[in-house]
Every structure is written in structure tokens, then in C-alpha cells.
Design a protein around this motif. Structure first.
Motif, PDB file in Angstrom:
ATOM      1  N   LEU A 131       0.854  -1.038  -0.119  1.00 53.73           N
ATOM      2  CA  LEU A 131       0.046  -0.016   0.046  1.00 53.73           C
ATOM      3  C   LEU A 131       0.989   1.240   0.073  1.00 53.73           C
ATOM      4  O   LEU A 131       0.352   2.274  -0.698  1.00 53.73           O
ATOM      5  CB  LEU A 131      -0.882  -0.145   1.163  1.00 53.73           C
ATOM      6  N   TYR A 132       2.052   1.245   0.770  1.00 55.10           N
ATOM      7  CA  TYR A 132       2.717   2.363   0.817  1.00 55.10           C
ATOM      8  C   TYR A 132       3.620   2.423  -0.592  1.00 55.10           C
ATOM      9  O   TYR A 132       3.849   3.630  -0.992  1.00 55.10           O
ATOM     10  CB  TYR A 132       3.603   2.114   2.023  1.00 55.10           C
ATOM     11  N   SER A 133       3.992   1.434  -1.096  1.00 58.00           N
ATOM     12  CA  SER A 133       4.363   1.630  -2.452  1.00 58.00           C
ATOM     13  C   SER A 133       3.478   2.082  -3.646  1.00 58.00           C
ATOM     14  O   SER A 133       4.009   3.023  -4.362  1.00 58.00           O
ATOM     15  CB  SER A 133       5.049   0.134  -2.896  1.00 58.00           C
ATOM     16  N   ASN A 134       2.384   1.664  -3.512  1.00 55.58           N
ATOM     17  CA  ASN A 134       1.602   2.200  -4.572  1.00 55.58           C
ATOM     18  C   ASN A 134       1.149   3.641  -4.240  1.00 55.58           C
ATOM     19  O   ASN A 134       1.156   4.431  -5.101  1.00 55.58           O
ATOM     20  CB  ASN A 134      -0.031   1.556  -4.090  1.00 55.58           C
ATOM     21  N   ARG A 135       1.053   3.978  -2.737  1.00 52.66           N
ATOM     22  CA  ARG A 135       0.782   5.555  -2.676  1.00 52.66           C
ATOM     23  C   ARG A 135       1.965   6.239  -2.972  1.00 52.66           C
ATOM     24  O   ARG A 135       2.059   7.427  -3.439  1.00 52.66           O
ATOM     25  CB  ARG A 135       0.591   5.858  -1.218  1.00 52.66           C
ATOM     26  N   ALA A 136       3.323   5.682  -3.105  1.00 48.45           N
ATOM     27  CA  ALA A 136       4.499   6.523  -3.275  1.00 48.45           C
ATOM     28  C   ALA A 136       4.396   6.748  -4.808  1.00 48.45           C
ATOM     29  O   ALA A 136       5.057   7.955  -4.948  1.00 48.45           O
ATOM     30  CB  ALA A 136       5.725   5.527  -2.973  1.00 48.45           C
ATOM     31  N   ALA A 137       4.047   5.612  -5.853  1.00 48.02           N
ATOM     32  CA  ALA A 137       3.907   5.968  -7.235  1.00 48.02           C
ATOM     33  C   ALA A 137       2.976   6.888  -7.481  1.00 48.02           C
ATOM     34  O   ALA A 137       3.147   7.840  -8.138  1.00 48.02           O
ATOM     35  CB  ALA A 137       3.468   4.586  -7.776  1.00 48.02           C
ATOM     36  N   THR A 138       1.927   7.000  -6.479  1.00 44.76           N
ATOM     37  CA  THR A 138       0.887   8.318  -6.875  1.00 44.76           C
ATOM     38  C   THR A 138       1.687   9.560  -6.588  1.00 44.76           C
ATOM     39  O   THR A 138       1.378  10.616  -7.069  1.00 44.76           O
ATOM     40  CB  THR A 138      -0.347   7.741  -6.021  1.00 44.76           C
ATOM     41  N   LEU A 139       2.196   9.612  -5.229  1.00 44.39           N
ATOM     42  CA  LEU A 139       2.932  10.765  -4.780  1.00 44.39           C
ATOM     43  C   LEU A 139       3.965  11.278  -5.948  1.00 44.39           C
ATOM     44  O   LEU A 139       4.104  12.524  -6.003  1.00 44.39           O
ATOM     45  CB  LEU A 139       3.455  10.474  -3.424  1.00 44.39           C
ATOM     46  N   THR A 140       4.504  10.253  -6.589  1.00 44.60           N
ATOM     47  CA  THR A 140       5.649  10.738  -7.583  1.00 44.60           C
ATOM     48  C   THR A 140       5.055  11.320  -8.656  1.00 44.60           C
ATOM     49  O   THR A 140       5.601  12.248  -9.193  1.00 44.60           O
ATOM     50  CB  THR A 140       6.400   9.536  -7.996  1.00 44.60           C
ATOM     51  N   LYS A 141       3.795  10.747  -9.162  1.00 43.14           N
ATOM     52  CA  LYS A 141       3.063  11.236 -10.118  1.00 43.14           C
ATOM     53  C   LYS A 141       2.511  13.028  -9.809  1.00 43.14           C
ATOM     54  O   LYS A 141       2.684  13.835 -10.619  1.00 43.14           O
ATOM     55  CB  LYS A 141       1.850  10.523 -10.622  1.00 43.14           C
ATOM     56  N   LEU A 142       2.460  13.095  -8.497  1.00 42.46           N
ATOM     57  CA  LEU A 142       1.867  14.430  -8.140  1.00 42.46           C
ATOM     58  C   LEU A 142       3.029  15.328  -7.692  1.00 42.46           C
ATOM     59  O   LEU A 142       2.979  16.167  -7.339  1.00 42.46           O
ATOM     60  CB  LEU A 142       1.112  14.283  -6.977  1.00 42.46           C
ATOM     61  N   MET A 143       4.225  14.734  -8.148  1.00 36.63           N
ATOM     62  CA  MET A 143       5.589  15.590  -7.771  1.00 36.63           C
ATOM     63  C   MET A 143       5.874  15.834  -6.354  1.00 36.63           C
ATOM     64  O   MET A 143       7.044  16.661  -6.078  1.00 36.63           O
ATOM     65  CB  MET A 143       5.347  16.920  -8.608  1.00 36.63           C
ATOM     66  N   ALA A 144       5.175  15.080  -5.723  1.00 39.63           N
ATOM     67  CA  ALA A 144       5.573  15.056  -4.054  1.00 39.63           C
ATOM     68  C   ALA A 144       6.553  14.005  -3.777  1.00 39.63           C
ATOM     69  O   ALA A 144       6.342  13.121  -3.127  1.00 39.63           O
ATOM     70  CB  ALA A 144       4.089  14.880  -3.223  1.00 39.63           C
ATOM     71  N   HIS A 145       7.799  14.280  -4.389  1.00 43.65           N
ATOM     72  CA  HIS A 145       8.941  13.319  -4.185  1.00 43.65           C
ATOM     73  C   HIS A 145       9.188  13.094  -2.813  1.00 43.65           C
ATOM     74  O   HIS A 145       9.589  11.849  -2.600  1.00 43.65           O
ATOM     75  CB  HIS A 145      10.178  13.761  -5.103  1.00 43.65           C
ATOM     76  N   PRO A 146       9.580  13.991  -1.978  1.00 42.09           N
ATOM     77  CA  PRO A 146       9.969  13.714  -0.545  1.00 42.09           C
ATOM     78  C   PRO A 146       8.940  12.682   0.198  1.00 42.09           C
ATOM     79  O   PRO A 146       9.304  11.930   1.005  1.00 42.09           O
ATOM     80  CB  PRO A 146      10.037  15.245   0.239  1.00 42.09           C
ATOM     81  N   ASP A 147       7.532  13.246  -0.001  1.00 41.73           N
ATOM     82  CA  ASP A 147       6.778  12.288   0.636  1.00 41.73           C
ATOM     83  C   ASP A 147       6.728  10.853   0.046  1.00 41.73           C
ATOM     84  O   ASP A 147       6.530   9.929   0.882  1.00 41.73           O
ATOM     85  CB  ASP A 147       5.305  12.992   0.435  1.00 41.73           C
ATOM     86  N   ALA A 148       6.760  10.775  -1.303  1.00 45.46           N
ATOM     87  CA  ALA A 148       7.123   9.523  -1.872  1.00 45.46           C
ATOM     88  C   ALA A 148       8.235   8.662  -1.244  1.00 45.46           C
ATOM     89  O   ALA A 148       8.105   7.455  -1.000  1.00 45.46           O
ATOM     90  CB  ALA A 148       7.206   9.603  -3.391  1.00 45.46           C
ATOM     91  N   LEU A 149       9.260   9.314  -0.953  1.00 43.75           N
ATOM     92  CA  LEU A 149      10.383   8.556  -0.301  1.00 43.75           C
ATOM     93  C   LEU A 149       9.985   8.065   1.223  1.00 43.75           C
ATOM     94  O   LEU A 149      10.617   7.153   1.322  1.00 43.75           O
ATOM     95  CB  LEU A 149      11.596   9.612  -0.343  1.00 43.75           C
ATOM     96  N   LYS A 150       9.273   8.734   1.685  1.00 37.60           N
ATOM     97  CA  LYS A 150       8.984   8.380   3.060  1.00 37.60           C
ATOM     98  C   LYS A 150       8.041   7.344   3.156  1.00 37.60           C
ATOM     99  O   LYS A 150       8.347   6.394   3.757  1.00 37.60           O
ATOM    100  CB  LYS A 150       8.156   9.538   3.941  1.00 37.60           C
ATOM    101  N   ASP A 151       7.125   7.303   1.970  1.00 39.09           N
ATOM    102  CA  ASP A 151       6.302   6.082   1.795  1.00 39.09           C
ATOM    103  C   ASP A 151       7.157   4.453   1.466  1.00 39.09           C
ATOM    104  O   ASP A 151       6.992   3.671   1.972  1.00 39.09           O
ATOM    105  CB  ASP A 151       5.196   6.162   0.997  1.00 39.09           C
ATOM    106  N   ILE A 152       8.131   5.269   0.521  1.00 39.64           N
ATOM    107  CA  ILE A 152       8.876   3.879   0.103  1.00 39.64           C
ATOM    108  C   ILE A 152       9.818   3.357   1.494  1.00 39.64           C
ATOM    109  O   ILE A 152      10.087   2.151   1.481  1.00 39.64           O
ATOM    110  CB  ILE A 152       9.921   4.431  -0.889  1.00 39.64           C
ATOM    111  N   GLU A 153      10.210   4.423   2.165  1.00 39.34           N
ATOM    112  CA  GLU A 153      11.199   3.827   3.284  1.00 39.34           C
ATOM    113  C   GLU A 153      10.141   2.805   4.271  1.00 39.34           C
ATOM    114  O   GLU A 153      10.970   1.829   5.013  1.00 39.34           O
ATOM    115  CB  GLU A 153      11.709   5.003   4.061  1.00 39.34           C
ATOM    116  N   GLU A 154       9.057   3.286   4.445  1.00 42.10           N
ATOM    117  CA  GLU A 154       8.150   2.595   5.379  1.00 42.10           C
ATOM    118  C   GLU A 154       7.857   1.178   4.664  1.00 42.10           C
ATOM    119  O   GLU A 154       7.696   0.323   5.307  1.00 42.10           O
ATOM    120  CB  GLU A 154       6.808   3.341   5.408  1.00 42.10           C
ATOM    121  N   CYS A 155       7.563   1.192   3.393  1.00 46.03           N
ATOM    122  CA  CYS A 155       7.386  -0.096   2.538  1.00 46.03           C
ATOM    123  C   CYS A 155       8.528  -0.994   2.635  1.00 46.03           C
ATOM    124  O   CYS A 155       8.345  -2.057   2.911  1.00 46.03           O
ATOM    125  CB  CYS A 155       7.217   0.274   1.173  1.00 46.03           C
ATOM    126  N   LEU A 156       9.862  -0.701   2.825  1.00 49.82           N
ATOM    127  CA  LEU A 156      10.890  -1.227   2.939  1.00 49.82           C
ATOM    128  C   LEU A 156      11.081  -1.951   4.179  1.00 49.82           C
ATOM    129  O   LEU A 156      11.763  -2.619   4.488  1.00 49.82           O
ATOM    130  CB  LEU A 156      12.053  -0.737   2.323  1.00 49.82           C
TER     131      LEU A 156
END
Length: 281
Positions: A131-156
């Protein structure tokens, strides 16, 4: 339980008769003693999971006697209430429903709507790494890259072997012009799954970009990102690196020889090269 009702009735009777008690026995129902009665009532409500009522009793206790013990009890109760509400909200089945809705919105390029669905899915099942990985992909599309990284870190954190998350991490760092970090992310993914096409293509793209930026004008944004990275800062403050950079200016051949004979130095120099700090073009 029935004994809670009996206790509550007795404690409420004391509150109702506080002035009568004080008249018969001065100080028998002092502010401090009344506060303790409210605290005991709050404790009963807390045991019954009636958090709102318990919080109300603690507030009444504080109006009688504003002491640290009651304030601490109130803070603990508010934390317990928040935890209870989150746990009561958990529902993996509903999380899956929101995930599927999010996926549909994502496919339809409705990224804000997709994020809303993934937000709700995570609330329903916060331990699902995907779920965090999916939201990270969405945040990347929204250009919210720092927030995407936070989700990816939680995913990992939840699933350190989830290769797709490393691929997305690499892509996010790439968009942020943090090419040295992008390489690290792709390499970690390939260490788990050597034939992963996304990581292989992503790494190739980063290597080409590093080569391209090395030949062109200095990218100030890339340099700012690099110099804000604690790892790059640590490398730059290393006496061996400082000596190498000086030698690189004065005697490039000697610097190259030193790097080829020291794997640790080579690794550090490669990171500086990928970050745009060292240029060879």
C-alpha cells in the motif's frame, strides 16, 4: 461489570454530597479529595473503554486540583484513546477495496483520487507494505517526491525484500537529481533480484544521465541536493578524500593510481562522481 456500576454510584454520591460533607467535617471534601474522586471515576470509564467520559472526568479533576499526576494520566488516556480508535478501524478486507479503487484511479491518471483511496487503505491496514509502495507511485506522479520517499522507506521497513520498492526509490531519487542515491537503490534491488528489468533499465538510465550531466554545465540543483546529503557531507569531510581531491587537481594520474589501489576510496569517489561533485568531462 456490575461492580463498576456500584463503584460509580458510590463515587457520584460523594460528589453530590461534597458540600454536606464539608459542612459536617471541614476539609473532608477538599478540592484535592474531590479531584481524586473524579480521577477514580475516570479510571472506571477508561476500563470500560468509554474514553470520552473518562477524559471529561479528568478535566473536572483538573478544575479541582491541577496537579501533574492528573495531567499525566490525561495524556496517557488520550494516547490510549487514539491507539484504540486506530486498532478499531483496522479492516484488511476494506483496505483491499480501497486499494483496488486506488489502482483504478491511478490507471485513469486521477492521481489525487488514487492517493485518497490509498490513504484510507493504509489506515485500514497499516502493515501492508504494498500500500505504501502504491501511494509512493501516486505521490511521484503528483511531484511530491519527498513524501514518496517516506512511503517507500516505510514500505521497505515492512518488507526489505520488496524489489519494486527499490525500483520506485531509484526512480524517485532520479527525479530529484540525486543520482548517487538512485544508483544505490537500484543496486539494492538487483542484489535481491539480479534479473529485475525495472531495476536494470533504471540503473542504465541513471548511468547515462550521470555521463550526460558530467559533460554539460554544472546543475546547481543537483549540487544542492548532493551537499544536503549527510553521506556526501561525511565523504567531503574525510581527510583522505580532501587529500585525493587536491591530488586530483595537481596530479590526476597519481590520483587515479591511488583510487585504483583503494576500493574504499574508489567507492567514495564514485559516489561523488554520481552526485556531480567530481566532474571528469
Amino acid at each position: 461489570p456490575e461492580h463498576y456500576d456500584i463503584a460509580l454510584a458510590a463515587l457520584r454520591d460523594v460528589i453530590e454530597r461534597r458540600y454536606e460533607i464539608n459542612t459536617a467535617n471541614p476539609g473532608g471534601a477538599s478540592f484535592e479529595k474531590v479531584a481524586k474522586v473524579f480521577n477514580r471515576i475516570a479510571s472506571i470509564f477508561e476500563k470500560r473503554k468509554d474514553f470520552e467520559a473518562a477524559i471529561g472526568m479528568y478535566h473536572k479533576a483538573l478544575t479541582e486540583d491541577n496537579n501533574r499526576q492528573t495531567r499525566n494520566a490525561l495524556r496517557e488516556l488520550e494516547r490510549a484513546k487514539e491507539k484504540h480508535e486506530k486498532e478499531s478501524y483496522l479492516d484488511p478486507a476494506k483496505a483491499e477495496e480501497h486499494k483496488q479503487k486506488g489502482n483504478e484511479f491511478f490507471k485513469g491518471n486521477k492521481y489525487a483520487d488514487a492517493k485518497t483511496e490509498y490513504d484510507e487503505a493504509i489506515k485500514r491496514n497499516p502493515t501492508d507494505a504494498k500500500l505504501y509502495s502504491n501511494r509512493a507511485a501516486t505521490l511521484t506522479k503528483l511531484m511530491a517526491h519527498p513524501d514518496a520517499l517516506k512511503d517507500i522507506e516505510e514500505c521497505l521497513r515492512l518488507d526489505p525484500t520488496f524489489v519494486k520498492a527499490y525500483s520506485r526509490k531509484g526512480a524517485t531519487h532520479f527525479f530529484m537529481k540525486e543520482y548517487h542515491k538512485a544508483l544505490q537503490a537500484y543496486d539494492k534491488g538487483l542484489a535481491i533480484e539480479p534479473d529485475n528489468e525495472e531495476c536494470k533499465r533504471g540503473k542504465e538510465q541513471v548511468v547515462m544521465k550521470i555521463s550526460e550531466t558530467n559533460r554539460g554545465e554544472v546543475d546547481e540543483e543537483q549540487i544542492r541536493h548532493a551537499m544536503a546529503d549527510p553521506e556526501i557531507q561525511q565523504i567531503m569531510h574525510d581527510p583522505q578524500i580532501k587529500m585525493f581531491l587536491q591530488t586530483l587537481q595537481e596530479n590526476p594520474k597519481e590520483a587515479q593510481k591511488a583510487m585504483m589501489s583503494d576500493s574504499k576510496l574508489m567507492d567514495a569517489v564514485n559516489k561523488l562522481h554520481a552526485a556531480g561533485i567530481i566532474r571528469t568531462g
